[in-house]
Design a protein around this motif. Structure first.
Motif, PDB file in Angstrom:
ATOM      1  N   CYS A 113       0.852  -1.190   0.000  1.00 22.36           N
ATOM      2  CA  CYS A 113       0.000   0.000   0.000  1.00 22.36           C
ATOM      3  C   CYS A 113       0.883   1.234   0.000  1.00 22.36           C
ATOM      4  O   CYS A 113       2.039   1.192   0.449  1.00 22.36           O
ATOM      5  N   PRO A 114       0.363   2.350  -0.495  1.00 23.66           N
ATOM      6  CA  PRO A 114       1.170   3.580  -0.578  1.00 23.66           C
ATOM      7  C   PRO A 114       1.695   4.051   0.762  1.00 23.66           C
ATOM      8  O   PRO A 114       2.816   4.557   0.853  1.00 23.66           O
ATOM      9  N   ALA A 115       0.892   3.887   1.806  1.00 20.45           N
ATOM     10  CA  ALA A 115       1.292   4.422   3.107  1.00 20.45           C
ATOM     11  C   ALA A 115       2.522   3.739   3.679  1.00 20.45           C
ATOM     12  O   ALA A 115       3.158   4.281   4.593  1.00 20.45           O
ATOM     13  N   SER A 116       2.878   2.577   3.161  1.00 27.12           N
ATOM     14  CA  SER A 116       4.029   1.853   3.703  1.00 27.12           C
ATOM     15  C   SER A 116       5.351   2.291   3.082  1.00 27.12           C
ATOM     16  O   SER A 116       6.416   1.897   3.553  1.00 27.12           O
ATOM     17  N   ILE A 117       5.324   3.098   2.034  1.00 26.11           N
ATOM     18  CA  ILE A 117       6.555   3.553   1.377  1.00 26.11           C
ATOM     19  C   ILE A 117       7.086   4.789   2.115  1.00 26.11           C
ATOM     20  O   ILE A 117       6.341   5.737   2.358  1.00 26.11           O
ATOM     21  N   PRO A 118       8.357   4.803   2.477  1.00 30.78           N
ATOM     22  CA  PRO A 118       8.882   5.926   3.262  1.00 30.78           C
ATOM     23  C   PRO A 118       8.919   7.227   2.466  1.00 30.78           C
ATOM     24  O   PRO A 118       9.317   7.230   1.296  1.00 30.78           O
ATOM     25  N   PRO A 119       8.516   8.337   3.056  1.00 31.78           N
ATOM     26  CA  PRO A 119       8.594   9.646   2.390  1.00 31.78           C
ATOM     27  C   PRO A 119      10.041   9.991   2.042  1.00 31.78           C
ATOM     28  O   PRO A 119      10.935   9.863   2.883  1.00 31.78           O
ATOM     29  N   MET A 120      10.272  10.457   0.817  1.00 33.00           N
ATOM     30  CA  MET A 120      11.641  10.621   0.341  1.00 33.00           C
ATOM     31  C   MET A 120      11.753  11.751  -0.668  1.00 33.00           C
ATOM     32  O   MET A 120      10.842  11.987  -1.449  1.00 33.00           O
ATOM     33  N   LEU A 121      12.906  12.424  -0.648  1.00 31.62           N
ATOM     34  CA  LEU A 121      13.284  13.390  -1.676  1.00 31.62           C
ATOM     35  C   LEU A 121      14.693  13.048  -2.124  1.00 31.62           C
ATOM     36  O   LEU A 121      15.625  13.046  -1.323  1.00 31.62           O
ATOM     37  N   ASP A 122      14.854  12.738  -3.406  1.00 33.71           N
ATOM     38  CA  ASP A 122      16.162  12.377  -3.945  1.00 33.71           C
ATOM     39  C   ASP A 122      16.505  13.292  -5.112  1.00 33.71           C
ATOM     40  O   ASP A 122      15.904  13.218  -6.179  1.00 33.71           O
ATOM     41  N   LEU A 123      17.478  14.177  -4.890  1.00 32.84           N
ATOM     42  CA  LEU A 123      17.957  15.107  -5.908  1.00 32.84           C
ATOM     43  C   LEU A 123      19.429  14.850  -6.224  1.00 32.84           C
ATOM     44  O   LEU A 123      20.089  15.686  -6.852  1.00 32.84           O
ATOM     45  N   SER A 124      19.950  13.726  -5.837  1.00 33.09           N
ATOM     46  CA  SER A 124      21.369  13.444  -5.991  1.00 33.09           C
ATOM     47  C   SER A 124      21.766  13.290  -7.451  1.00 33.09           C
ATOM     48  O   SER A 124      20.939  13.022  -8.319  1.00 33.09           O
ATOM     49  N   TYR A 125      23.057  13.469  -7.711  1.00 40.85           N
ATOM     50  CA  TYR A 125      23.629  13.309  -9.051  1.00 40.85           C
ATOM     51  C   TYR A 125      22.946  14.216 -10.079  1.00 40.85           C
ATOM     52  O   TYR A 125      22.388  13.774 -11.070  1.00 40.85           O
ATOM     53  N   ASN A 126      22.976  15.502  -9.783  1.00 43.76           N
ATOM     54  CA  ASN A 126      22.530  16.527 -10.722  1.00 43.76           C
ATOM     55  C   ASN A 126      23.578  17.633 -10.741  1.00 43.76           C
ATOM     56  O   ASN A 126      24.726  17.430 -10.328  1.00 43.76           O
ATOM     57  N   ASN A 127      23.200  18.810 -11.223  1.00 44.68           N
ATOM     58  CA  ASN A 127      24.104  19.962 -11.258  1.00 44.68           C
ATOM     59  C   ASN A 127      23.541  21.101 -10.416  1.00 44.68           C
ATOM     60  O   ASN A 127      23.689  22.275 -10.760  1.00 44.68           O
ATOM     61  N   LEU A 128      22.903  20.765  -9.322  1.00 49.18           N
ATOM     62  CA  LEU A 128      22.286  21.766  -8.461  1.00 49.18           C
ATOM     63  C   LEU A 128      23.348  22.512  -7.667  1.00 49.18           C
ATOM     64  O   LEU A 128      24.381  21.944  -7.310  1.00 49.18           O
ATOM     65  N   SER A 129      23.074  23.761  -7.361  1.00 51.20           N
ATOM     66  CA  SER A 129      24.062  24.598  -6.684  1.00 51.20           C
ATOM     67  C   SER A 129      23.366  25.543  -5.717  1.00 51.20           C
ATOM     68  O   SER A 129      22.144  25.537  -5.571  1.00 51.20           O
ATOM     69  N   GLY A 130      24.178  26.377  -5.057  1.00 49.94           N
ATOM     70  CA  GLY A 130      23.636  27.316  -4.091  1.00 49.94           C
ATOM     71  C   GLY A 130      23.526  26.695  -2.712  1.00 49.94           C
ATOM     72  O   GLY A 130      23.945  25.564  -2.462  1.00 49.94           O
ATOM     73  N   ASP A 131      22.960  27.450  -1.800  1.00 50.67           N
ATOM     74  CA  ASP A 131      22.803  26.989  -0.431  1.00 50.67           C
ATOM     75  C   ASP A 131      21.671  25.973  -0.318  1.00 50.67           C
ATOM     76  O   ASP A 131      20.697  26.017  -1.087  1.00 50.67           O
ATOM     77  N   ILE A 132      21.797  25.079   0.642  1.00 49.51           N
ATOM     78  CA  ILE A 132      20.649  24.261   1.037  1.00 49.51           C
ATOM     79  C   ILE A 132      19.756  25.156   1.880  1.00 49.51           C
ATOM     80  O   ILE A 132      20.187  25.651   2.930  1.00 49.51           O
ATOM     81  N   PRO A 133      18.525  25.425   1.468  1.00 49.99           N
ATOM     82  CA  PRO A 133      17.710  26.408   2.183  1.00 49.99           C
ATOM     83  C   PRO A 133      17.418  25.970   3.617  1.00 49.99           C
ATOM     84  O   PRO A 133      17.210  24.788   3.894  1.00 49.99           O
ATOM     85  N   VAL A 134      17.435  26.943   4.509  1.00 51.64           N
ATOM     86  CA  VAL A 134      17.152  26.648   5.908  1.00 51.64           C
ATOM     87  C   VAL A 134      15.750  26.072   6.067  1.00 51.64           C
ATOM     88  O   VAL A 134      15.462  25.317   7.004  1.00 51.64           O
TER      89      VAL A 134
END
Length: 438
Positions: A242-263
């Motif tokens: 079920c959807p509720a069993s999947i852990p909440p996640m944000l994956d932005l790795s391996y890109n060309n992102l820059s700047g500060d990690i926002p507070v």
């Protein structure tokens, strides 16, 4: 009659065909499904079926779920699939289908479709920027590993029931759009291994399902018609019912992102896994990350971060994976040859040399040329790395991830480890998961 190991004379009242993970083969279109009038679910994943989608399958009007992932199917998705009015689960991942625009235009007209897994198809096509409407009940969309070009399409903004978006392992460029914050149920966003640039938009930290437990708790617990399987690179398959069993996640790795990690990253209080490694993020690690009290995995390695690691991170009692290797971080304790070992409610400072022979214990994160090491250890084995690092490591590692790696492709994995081994590591444990659904 028998075809590819399936008995054609099965009872016409049969409701399920589950023959996943076998060695069945032959042209699937040669099999006549028309006699299975009561069939509701078909799972023939991980076999050797070839050819095109069988038209006779679309005569099974009661079908709610089809999984044909990891076969050798080809061709295009036909409008005939719209003859299945109750279809809510479709997985065709890891085949060789073509014409993504047509496929999305057709499938978007399925009113009951909630789960769409199409990863590792449509190779080198372009993700349509406009012209897709519908998908009003869609919760899961997976287009990972297709090597798609284009940008994150604005038509996703109208899919307000989306809970999962997987667009990893493509060639998607441009910036991460702030309008993603308007997807109220989105709590799993995988954009890793792309060509995204710009910063981490503050708007992304306002995703309602990642910002408040109340919203996340309201995500429906309806079971998937068939279990969703997430395949990491270096772990066993993860199966979710079920959807509720999947852990909440944000994956932005391996890109060309820059700047500060926002507070404001500290606002994502429901998140359990945050991956920002292998980018060009600079500035300091925000102490607000300590607000993410459900966080289990934090990956910040291979960036341009400086300053000290916030001591407030020690209050993250569920943190079991932490990596800040290859940044420009400073720490007074580690300059003196110590590491900080955090486990549960205890904190112990130990000499670094006591940890070097214990490969089952301590996460070593190498930073500047002085060999600065900072660790937070709970349960898992982490990377033990020397501070010698070739300039081209990032490109080598990214290329390795863009390769199509099956679990059974041991030869490819061995070759990858040989390349990594040339970088003079003491040992190497890859902390970045390669995820796809099936």
């Amino acid at each position: 009659m028998k075809f590819a190991g399936i008995d054609q004379n099965l009872n016409t009242c049969l409701g399920l065909i589950i023959l996943r993970l076998n060695s069945l083969g032959g042209r699937l279109s040669d099999f006549d499904f028309s006699g299975f009038s009561q069939l509701t679910k078909v799972d023939l994943a991980v076999n050797q079926f070839s050819g095109v989608l069988p038209k006779s399958l679309f005569s099974c009007k009661s079908l709610t779920a089809i999984r044909l992932a990891r076969n050798k199917l080809v061709g295009e998705i036909s409008p005939d699939i719209l003859e299945l009015p109750s279809l809510s689960f479709l997985s065709l991942a890891r085949n060789t289908f073509k014409n993504l625009s047509q496929a999305l235009n057709i499938l978007s007209r399925h009113e009951k479709l909630t789960t769409l897994l199409l990863s590792y198809n449509f190779f080198n096509e372009t993700l349509p920027a406009v012209g897709i409407s519908g998908f009003q009940d869609l919760k899961v969309m997976d287009l990972a590993g297709c090597r798609l070009f284009g940008q994150i399409p604005i038509w996703l903004m109208s899919l307000t029931n989306l809970e999962f978006i997987a667009l990893s392992d493509n060639n998607i460029s441009g910036k991460i759009p702030g309008w993603l914050q308007y997807l109220p149920n989105l709590f799993y966003l995988a954009l890793n291994n792309n060509l995204l640039s710009g910063g981490l938009p503050v708007e992304l930290t306002r995703l309602p399902a990642l910002a408040t437990h109340q919203v996340l708790d309201q995500v429906k617990n309806d079971n998937f018609e068939l279990p969703v399987i997430i395949v990491p690179l270096n772990a066993s398959n993860w199966q979710y019912n079920c959807p509720a069993s999947i852990p909440p996640m944000l994956d932005l790795s391996y890109n060309n992102l820059s700047g500060d990690i926002p507070v404001e990253i500290g606002n994502m209080k429901s998140i359990q896994a945050l991956y920002l490694s292998n980018n060009y993020f600079s500035g300091t690690i925000p102490s607000s990350i300590s607000n993410l009290t459900n966080l289990e995995e934090l990956e910040l390695s291979h960036n341009l971060l400086s300053g000290e690691i916030p001591t407030s991170l020690t209050i993250l009692n569920f943190l079991s994976s932490f990596n800040v290797a290859y940044n420009n971080l400073q720490d007074q304790l580690t300059k003196q040859g110590f590491v900080i070992n955090v486990s549960g409610d205890t904190c112990k400072i130990v000499p670094m040399f006591e940890t070097l022979n214990d490969l089952n214990a301590l996460p070593m994160s190498t930073n500047n040329e002085e060999g600065i090491i900072r660790e937070m250890e709970l349960e898992k084995t982490f990377t033990v790395e020397k501070n010698e690092m070739l300039e081209n490591y990032k490109s080598v590692h990214m290329n390795a991830y863009h390769e199509e790696l099956d679990q059974d492709s041991k030869q490819n994995l061995d070759a990858k480890n040989e390349v990594v081994g040339q970088n003079n590591f003491v040992t190497f444990t890859d902390c970045e998961f390669h995820r796809f659904f099936r």
